[in-house]
Design an enzyme around this catalytic site. Structure first.
Site, PDB file in Angstrom:
ATOM      1  N   ASP A  26      47.491  31.235  37.846  1.00  0.00           N
ATOM      2  CA  ASP A  26      47.211  32.458  38.607  1.00  0.00           C
ATOM      3  C   ASP A  26      48.054  32.462  39.866  1.00  0.00           C
ATOM      4  O   ASP A  26      47.905  31.598  40.727  1.00  0.00           O
ATOM      5  CB  ASP A  26      45.720  32.502  38.968  1.00  0.00           C
TER       6      ASP A  26
ATOM      7  N   GLU B 150      49.967  34.676  35.467  1.00  0.00           N
ATOM      8  CA  GLU B 150      49.133  35.814  35.879  1.00  0.00           C
ATOM      9  C   GLU B 150      49.500  36.346  37.259  1.00  0.00           C
ATOM     10  O   GLU B 150      49.743  35.586  38.192  1.00  0.00           O
ATOM     11  CB  GLU B 150      47.669  35.360  35.887  1.00  0.00           C
TER      12      GLU B 150
ATOM     13  N   GLU C  16      44.239  42.751  37.938  1.00  0.00           N
ATOM     14  CA  GLU C  16      42.960  42.663  38.657  1.00  0.00           C
ATOM     15  C   GLU C  16      42.969  43.506  39.929  1.00  0.00           C
ATOM     16  O   GLU C  16      41.904  43.905  40.397  1.00  0.00           O
ATOM     17  CB  GLU C  16      42.591  41.199  38.953  1.00  0.00           C
TER      18      GLU C  16
ATOM     19  N   ASP D 271      39.258  44.469  36.978  1.00  0.00           N
ATOM     20  CA  ASP D 271      37.984  43.969  37.503  1.00  0.00           C
ATOM     21  C   ASP D 271      37.040  45.170  37.498  1.00  0.00           C
ATOM     22  O   ASP D 271      37.306  46.188  38.147  1.00  0.00           O
ATOM     23  CB  ASP D 271      38.175  43.430  38.923  1.00  0.00           C
TER      24      ASP D 271
ATOM     25  N   HIS E 118      38.829  40.668  34.897  1.00  0.00           N
ATOM     26  CA  HIS E 118      38.832  39.667  35.962  1.00  0.00           C
ATOM     27  C   HIS E 118      37.384  39.404  36.404  1.00  0.00           C
ATOM     28  O   HIS E 118      36.640  40.351  36.706  1.00  0.00           O
ATOM     29  CB  HIS E 118      39.634  40.210  37.138  1.00  0.00           C
TER      30      HIS E 118
ATOM     31  N   GLU F  95      36.564  35.752  31.282  1.00  0.00           N
ATOM     32  CA  GLU F  95      36.845  34.787  32.353  1.00  0.00           C
ATOM     33  C   GLU F  95      35.539  34.302  32.980  1.00  0.00           C
ATOM     34  O   GLU F  95      34.609  35.080  33.179  1.00  0.00           O
ATOM     35  CB  GLU F  95      37.698  35.437  33.452  1.00  0.00           C
TER      36      GLU F  95
HETATM   37  C1  LIG Z   1      42.225  31.747  41.864  1.00  0.00           C
HETATM   38  C2  LIG Z   1      42.806  33.062  42.278  1.00  0.00           C
HETATM   39  O1  LIG Z   1      43.697  32.866  43.333  1.00  0.00           O
HETATM   40  C3  LIG Z   1      41.759  34.076  42.698  1.00  0.00           C
HETATM   41  O2  LIG Z   1      40.979  33.548  43.737  1.00  0.00           O
HETATM   42  C4  LIG Z   1      40.884  34.501  41.550  1.00  0.00           C
HETATM   43  C5  LIG Z   1      41.663  35.244  40.519  1.00  0.00           C
HETATM   44  O3  LIG Z   1      42.664  35.860  40.797  1.00  0.00           O
HETATM   45  C6  LIG Z   1      41.204  35.215  39.126  1.00  0.00           C
HETATM   46  O4  LIG Z   1      40.108  34.735  38.867  1.00  0.00           O
HETATM   47  O5  LIG Z   1      41.951  35.692  38.291  1.00  0.00           O
HETATM   48 MG   LIG Z   2      43.809  36.404  38.920  1.00  0.00          MG
END
Ligand SMILES: C[C@H](O)[C@H](O)CC(=O)C(=O)O
Ligand SMILES: [Mg+2]
Length: 394
Positions: free
Chosen positions: A214, A240, A268, A291, A318, A338
């Site tokens: 990510d 991602e 997202e 999301d 997301h 997820e």
């Molecule tokens: C981990 C990522 O930086 C963020 O906090 C969460 C995310 O983008 C995701 O779950 O996809």
């Molecule tokens: Mg992400």
């Protein structure tokens, strides 16, 4: 059956984790030197909280029907979203039937279009929309996933997001998505550390476990391409949100550049059917990741998902806990979900929106039976112990 009309809409703000999952205490993996678009400034590189990632807090929307039934939802947006809900959006719900969610969505979106369209305003609209679906489910005594057409499979399967894919594997998840730690401003040394982390996790997880990365909008096309090529050697499944969500052209180029077999995912921070149409028609990615608390709510996600299906693309929302689970179980083009690991380590499975929700189901051995979602509405209640603040009324 005539349902009671909507009597009142209320918006509250809550601090400390939950839907604003970046609002965590010190030492949490989610705030540990993760690459962001702000990483080009050394003073905002070590911690995302330093540039204000948790500045908003959680928005809670409650919708009360004339018979006293209350639907609610949580998302991000905090105090400015509470203002929009109370002072602008509430008028499109009060006195109306909760069955009118299409017309209500349309009026919320087009009345705010002159200052909205994406971001905070669509967060607020999403919160209202989810609270409306929760109310509808409670009034009809059915889970939301029944209202969306019913389950297309018996259970959900999950990948986990967190800094410990190796632990996620032991916990039964089908894959692990790790945060990228170093952005382009950290040069060749940072790139080396990024690759070393992927290589280390591949070593720990074995050859077959899904590993994903990510990048939280931190890169440019050139850096993302070089990273993807180097990570391919370690079997990275997807890269991602590598670049800015506004750079549709960059995503199309990145998708052409990545090694065959590696997937490009994003979405997202995208919103509405019109935003996702750009990603789909410009062939920006292989999987879209709306999301449900940010893209316009369930009402809009159904449209986004149909559009993606027609383009032969998967929709893997997301995070967003129960709001995602009730959707994913109803769609063939959402084959897995997820799970954001909110344990600080993250070495244990804890409810994603803890402490705000009670009754929030969690995956067991990386899976969740559809029957875990059978309570009316989204099947959760607001934790009465959390401190809720209502900054505006109408
Ligand atoms: C981990 C990522 O930086 C963020 O906090 C969460 C995310 O983008 C995701 O779950 O996809
Ligand atoms: Mg992400």
């Amino acid at each position: 059956m005539t349902l009671p009309k909507i009597k009142h809409v209320r918006a509250f703000v809550v601090r400390g984790g939950g839907a604003d999952y970046h609002d965590q205490g010190a030492g949490h993996w989610i705030d540990d030197h993760i690459a962001t678009p702000m990483s080009r400034y050394p003073e905002y590189r070590q911690s995302r909280q330093s540039f204000g990632i948790n500045v908003l807090g959680t928005l809670v929307v409650e919708i009360e029907a004339e018979d006293g039934t209350v639907g609610f939802a949580v998302t991000t947006g905090g105090e400015p979203a509470a203002f929009i809900v109370e002072k602008h959006l509430a008028r499109f719900l009060e006195g109306r039937s909760p069955t009118e969610y299409e017309k209500i969505w349309d009026q919320m979106y087009f009345s705010t279009q002159y200052y909205g369209r994406k971001g905070l305003v669509v967060n607020a609209i999403s919160g209202v929309d989810l609270a409306l679906w929760d109310l509808l489910g409670k009034l009809r005594q059915e889970p939301v996933y029944h209202l969306l057409g019913g389950a297309v499979r018996d259970e959900l399967q999950f990948y986990a997001t967190g800094a410990r894919p190796d632990v996620a594997k032991e916990l039964g998840f089908i894959g692990g998505k790790m945060p990228l730690h170093h952005g382009p401003a950290e040069g060749a040394e940072g790139m080396k550390k990024n690759i070393a982390m992927i290589a280390d996790m591949r070593e720990k997880c074995g050859p077959d476990f899904w590993l994903m990365l990510d990048c939280w909008m931190a890169l440019d096309v050139d850096y993302a391409t070089r990273l993807a090529i180097a990570a391919h050697e370690h079997g990275l499944k997807w890269i991602e949100e590598a670049i800015s969500p506004d750079d549709y052209w960059g995503y199309a180029e990145l998708k052409r550049n990545v090694p065959k077999g590696m997937l490009v995912t994003t979405g997202e921070h995208e919103a509405t059917r019109w935003g996702f149409r750009m990603l789909l028609e410009m062939d920006c990615c292989d999987i879209i990741q709306p999301d449900v608390g940010w893209c316009g709510g369930v009402t809009e996600l159904l449209k986004i998902s149909a559009l993606a299906d027609a383009h032969g693309k998967m929709v893997v929302p997301h995070g967003s806990s129960v709001y995602s689970y009730h959707f994913v179980i109803t769609r063939h083009n959402s084959p897995f979900a997820e799970f954001l690991m909110m344990h600080p380590g993250p070495t244990e499975v804890v409810p994603m929106f803890h402490p705000q929700l009670l009754g929030e189901p969690v995956p067991q051995n990386g899976r969740m039976k559809a029957s875990a979602l059978d309570a009316p509405g989204f099947g959760v209640t607001l934790n009465p112990e959390i401190a809720m603040h209502r900054p505006y009324t109408h």
